[in-house]
Write a protein that holds these residues in place. Structure first.
Motif, mmCIF file in Angstrom:
data_model
loop_
_atom_site.group_PDB
_atom_site.id
_atom_site.type_symbol
_atom_site.label_atom_id
_atom_site.label_comp_id
_atom_site.label_asym_id
_atom_site.label_seq_id
_atom_site.Cartn_x
_atom_site.Cartn_y
_atom_site.Cartn_z
ATOM 1 N N ASN A 80 0.833 -1.215 0.000
ATOM 2 C CA ASN A 80 0.000 0.000 0.000
ATOM 3 C C ASN A 80 0.861 1.255 0.000
ATOM 4 N N GLY A 81 1.973 1.192 -0.739
ATOM 5 C CA GLY A 81 2.847 2.354 -0.871
ATOM 6 C C GLY A 81 3.877 2.505 0.224
ATOM 7 N N HIS A 82 3.935 1.579 1.174
ATOM 8 C CA HIS A 82 4.872 1.671 2.296
ATOM 9 C C HIS A 82 5.955 0.597 2.182
ATOM 10 N N GLY A 83 7.149 0.922 2.664
ATOM 11 C CA GLY A 83 8.279 0.008 2.587
ATOM 12 C C GLY A 83 8.541 -0.720 3.883
ATOM 13 N N PRO A 84 9.615 -1.528 3.920
ATOM 14 C CA PRO A 84 9.952 -2.309 5.110
ATOM 15 C C PRO A 84 10.045 -1.453 6.367
ATOM 16 N N GLY A 85 9.592 -2.032 7.474
ATOM 17 C CA GLY A 85 9.598 -1.353 8.769
ATOM 18 C C GLY A 85 8.296 -0.668 9.103
ATOM 19 N N HIS A 86 7.447 -0.448 8.105
ATOM 20 C CA HIS A 86 6.184 0.238 8.352
ATOM 21 C C HIS A 86 5.180 -0.692 9.036
ATOM 22 N N VAL A 87 4.348 -0.123 9.889
ATOM 23 C CA VAL A 87 3.234 -0.858 10.502
ATOM 24 C C VAL A 87 1.953 -0.378 9.830
ATOM 25 N N HIS A 142 -2.006 -0.496 9.562
ATOM 26 C CA HIS A 142 -3.185 -0.796 10.379
ATOM 27 C C HIS A 142 -4.359 -1.060 9.439
ATOM 28 N N ALA A 143 -4.869 -2.279 9.495
ATOM 29 C CA ALA A 143 -5.915 -2.705 8.573
ATOM 30 C C ALA A 143 -7.096 -3.268 9.343
ATOM 31 N N GLY A 144 -8.222 -3.324 8.672
ATOM 32 C CA GLY A 144 -9.397 -3.974 9.216
ATOM 33 C C GLY A 144 -9.562 -5.362 8.616
ATOM 34 N N ARG A 145 -10.226 -6.234 9.326
ATOM 35 C CA ARG A 145 -10.433 -7.593 8.837
ATOM 36 C C ARG A 145 -11.192 -7.560 7.507
ATOM 37 N N GLY A 146 -10.680 -8.326 6.536
ATOM 38 C CA GLY A 146 -11.282 -8.373 5.218
ATOM 39 C C GLY A 146 -10.780 -7.311 4.255
ATOM 40 N N GLN A 147 -9.945 -6.384 4.744
ATOM 41 C CA GLN A 147 -9.413 -5.332 3.879
ATOM 42 C C GLN A 147 -8.434 -5.927 2.864
ATOM 43 N N ARG A 148 -8.382 -5.345 1.682
ATOM 44 C CA ARG A 148 -7.438 -5.792 0.662
ATOM 45 C C ARG A 148 -6.268 -4.808 0.586
ATOM 46 N N VAL A 169 -6.733 -9.415 3.886
ATOM 47 C CA VAL A 169 -6.234 -9.570 5.254
ATOM 48 C C VAL A 169 -7.364 -10.066 6.149
ATOM 49 N N ASP A 170 -7.214 -11.271 6.652
ATOM 50 C CA ASP A 170 -8.203 -11.826 7.577
ATOM 51 C C ASP A 170 -7.662 -12.001 8.992
ATOM 52 N N ALA A 171 -6.346 -11.852 9.157
ATOM 53 C CA ALA A 171 -5.727 -11.982 10.478
ATOM 54 C C ALA A 171 -4.433 -11.186 10.466
ATOM 55 N N PRO A 172 -3.918 -10.784 11.622
ATOM 56 C CA PRO A 172 -2.648 -10.060 11.649
ATOM 57 C C PRO A 172 -1.557 -10.869 10.948
ATOM 58 N N THR A 173 -0.674 -10.193 10.242
ATOM 59 C CA THR A 173 0.356 -10.889 9.491
ATOM 60 C C THR A 173 1.543 -9.956 9.284
ATOM 61 N N TYR A 174 2.464 -10.402 8.482
ATOM 62 C CA TYR A 174 3.554 -9.547 8.010
ATOM 63 C C TYR A 174 3.759 -9.860 6.537
ATOM 64 N N VAL A 175 4.456 -8.966 5.840
ATOM 65 C CA VAL A 175 4.761 -9.174 4.426
ATOM 66 C C VAL A 175 6.247 -8.912 4.220
ATOM 67 N N VAL A 176 6.927 -9.877 3.602
ATOM 68 C CA VAL A 176 8.318 -9.698 3.200
ATOM 69 C C VAL A 176 8.459 -10.094 1.740
ATOM 70 N N VAL A 223 -4.153 -6.036 12.437
ATOM 71 C CA VAL A 223 -5.564 -6.117 12.073
ATOM 72 C C VAL A 223 -6.416 -5.870 13.317
ATOM 73 N N ASP A 224 -7.282 -4.879 13.214
ATOM 74 C CA ASP A 224 -8.159 -4.511 14.335
ATOM 75 C C ASP A 224 -7.353 -4.313 15.622
ATOM 76 N N GLY A 225 -6.177 -3.693 15.473
ATOM 77 C CA GLY A 225 -5.346 -3.358 16.623
ATOM 78 C C GLY A 225 -4.494 -4.485 17.147
ATOM 79 N N LYS A 226 -4.486 -5.648 16.522
ATOM 80 C CA LYS A 226 -3.729 -6.801 17.019
ATOM 81 C C LYS A 226 -2.538 -7.084 16.118
ATOM 82 N N GLN A 227 -1.401 -7.492 16.748
ATOM 83 C CA GLN A 227 -0.199 -7.852 16.037
ATOM 84 C C GLN A 227 -0.211 -9.344 15.726
ATOM 85 N N VAL A 228 0.592 -9.731 14.743
ATOM 86 C CA VAL A 228 0.688 -11.133 14.387
ATOM 87 C C VAL A 228 1.272 -11.939 15.548
#
Length: 536
Positions: free
Chosen positions: A369-376, A378-384, A446-453, A480-485
């Motif tokens: 979503n336009g952000h690089g490594p290290g960024h957090v 914040h998404a909602g459940r079901g968001q793309r 996004v259905d659950a907290p995760t990370y992307v590499v 996702v919804d305030g929770k970390q992976v």
């Protein structure tokens, strides 16, 4: 003549007189040069150590250099670290003359122009070896490899002597004299315990009170956590070096914690120290097993730990011919996106923030979503979310996007004449002449907290100075919804690791008293509490 078992042996029959000439090597910038004859022999300027890399190729650093060579076919190569291609020529010098060879390696990419600076966080000026290296050797190597950040570590070998300790104490908290606006060199520390793991420290404000434990009959005490706390208190960037040599695949349980060689320098305390927030990074790119370390790194991320990916080669300037140890520094690098000017502090801050990728050569970019490594994010459940990864380099064969659940998408490079369809789940790019870029784009629900590499797989290539070409970004964290992976499978894996570490300490730890053992057990209990809390 020489005498062997009382018999005279003539050596003049072995000699093959060859006329000589002088080469003058000019690039306009410091480079890594190789001058090789048709019989494989290397030729060097006077008073220059005869160094050989992982592939057995001779090399030396500098610019506008002269050397005497035989008048036979020679191959001259100029290289300048991973951001440049090699320039090469062949010639047969005329006897008695001076031959000007002008070669300038072309750029493949310019990291600093994009605000990224590459560093090697684990290099030794002197660590045993076959010669005594001097600061000028390190300066020549750093500038010849165009390595932006060089961390020269003081450390012991197998006893209490700490190599280059005096240099650390003299230069602590200061750039080394050859540093400039785009090249920073510092003295740092390798804090060592062969049972629990080795730690690098970059840019401490002062020398530590302790450099190692567990050597020369000393106890394996205190835990590495104490060393990490001291080094962090001195302002140092810290992480585990050359973490794992034994194979560890994604589906493996952590059974390798107790191995037939308990004191093998593996980063066994890492899982505990990461949970307690004592570690800034992990050297995934190293002379040890890159695939094994990458697998453990993904477990740690999935279990809720936030660590930057870094690179530390353990190159040793005092070695001239020793596998990867005699490689030039920076054959693997961590690139960090620095805010403002390059300094030791700005580079360390960028690594701590996770704005990094590590590589044996390829350039690697990740955008979520336009952000690089290290960024957090914040998404909602079901968001793309939209993810793009791009790699540049002649050795690149595939780019993959990974989440906590595994490989999500990938793109594979195949030769233009290859009609194969690639691996399942991959898009295929037929790579034509002159192309050097591979991109994969995917949309992730996004259905659950995760990370992307993002990661890069590589074919064997002459510029890869180890067995495995690879590149990997630090994560973009998706809360996702305030929770970390905190993936249950990964958390339980870490808890099992801690159980194995307890067994290892009970069986092999050299401890002088019950309270020393108690300190280790207390550390493990604190880490267990963190992981158990994540399970809930």
């Amino acid at each position: 003549m020489i005498i062997v078992d009382g018999e005279r042996v003539r050596l003049d029959t072995l000699l093959r007189p060859v006329p000589s000439a002088t080469l003058r090597l000019v690039a306009g910038v410091p480079c890594r040069w190789s001058v090789v004859a048709g019989d494989g022999s290397g030729w060097f300027p006077p008073d220059v150590p005869h160094r050989y890399d992982y592939h057995g190729r001779p090399y030396f650093h500098g610019d506008d250099l002269r050397l005497q060579v035989p008048c036979m076919q020679l191959t001259v190569t100029a290289a300048r670290g991973m951001e440049h291609d090699e320039a090469r020529t062949r010639l047969v010098p005329r006897p008695g003359g001076e031959h000007l060879v002008e070669l300038t390696p072309a750029r493949l990419y310019d990291a600093a122009a994009r605000g990224w600076y590459g560093g090697d966080l684990h290099v030794h000026l002197n660590w045993a070896g076959d010669l005594v290296a001097v600061p000028a050797d390190a300066a020549a190597a750093q500038h010849g490899e165009d390595l932006h950040v060089l961390n020269l570590l003081a450390g012991n070998v197998s006893g209490r002597r700490v190599y280059d300790r005096e240099a650390l104490e003299h230069w602590t908290d200061r750039d080394l004299p050859w540093s400039d606006a785009t090249h920073v060199a510092r003295m740092g520390v390798e804090y060592r315990n062969d049972l629990l793991g080795h730690i690098y420290a970059f840019a401490p404000r002062a020398a530590p009170g302790r450099y190692h434990t567990g050597f020369d009959g000393d106890a394996d005490w205190p835990p590495n956590a104490d060393g990490l706390r001291e080094l962090r208190g001195l302002g140092a960037l810290v992480g585990y070096s050359h973490p794992f040599r034994t194979p560890i695949a994604d589906g493996d349980p952590p059974k390798g914690i107790v191995s037939p060689v308990p004191r093998n320098c593996a980063a066994r305390e890492l899982v505990a120290d990461a949970a307690l927030g004592l570690v800034d990074s992990l050297d995934v790119l190293t002379h040890a097993s890159i695939p094994a370390t990458a697998s453990v790194y993904r477990r740690l991320l999935g279990a809720g730990n936030r660590l930057a990916v870094t690179a530390g080669t353990d190159a040793m300037i005092s070695f001239t011919r020793s596998d990867t140890q005699s490689n030039p520094p920076g054959w693997a690098r961590v690139y960090a996106r620095v805010e403002g000017e390059l300094t030791a502090r700005s580079f360390a801050a960028a690594v701590r923030a996770g704005r990094t990728f590590a590589t044996t050569g390829p350039w690697l970019e990740l955008s979520v979503n336009g952000h690089g490594p290290g960024h957090v994010l914040h998404a909602g459940r079901g968001q793309r979310i939209s993810v793009t990864a791009t790699a540049i380099g002649p050795e690149v064969t595939a780019v993959r996007i990974r989440t906590a659940e595994g490989v999500w998408a990938g793109a594979e490079r195949l030769p233009a004449e290859d009609g194969a369809s690639g691996r399942p789940g991959y898009s295929v790019v037929h790579w034509g002449r002159g192309e050097d870029r591979l991109t994969v784009t995917a949309e992730l629900r996004v259905d659950a907290p995760t990370y992307v590499v993002a990661e890069v797989l590589c074919d064997p290539h002459p510029r890869t100075l180890t067995a495995t070409g690879y590149a990997l970004t630090s994560p973009v964290y998706v809360d996702v919804d305030g929770k970390q992976v905190a993936r249950r499978e990964d958390v339980r894996w870490c808890l099992e690791w801690l159980d194995g570490l307890e067994t290892l300490i009970r069986q092999h730890g050299r401890l002088a008293s019950p309270y020393q053992f108690g300190d280790h057990m207390s550390l493990l209990q604190q880490a267990r509490a963190v992981y158990l809390g994540r399970l809930s």
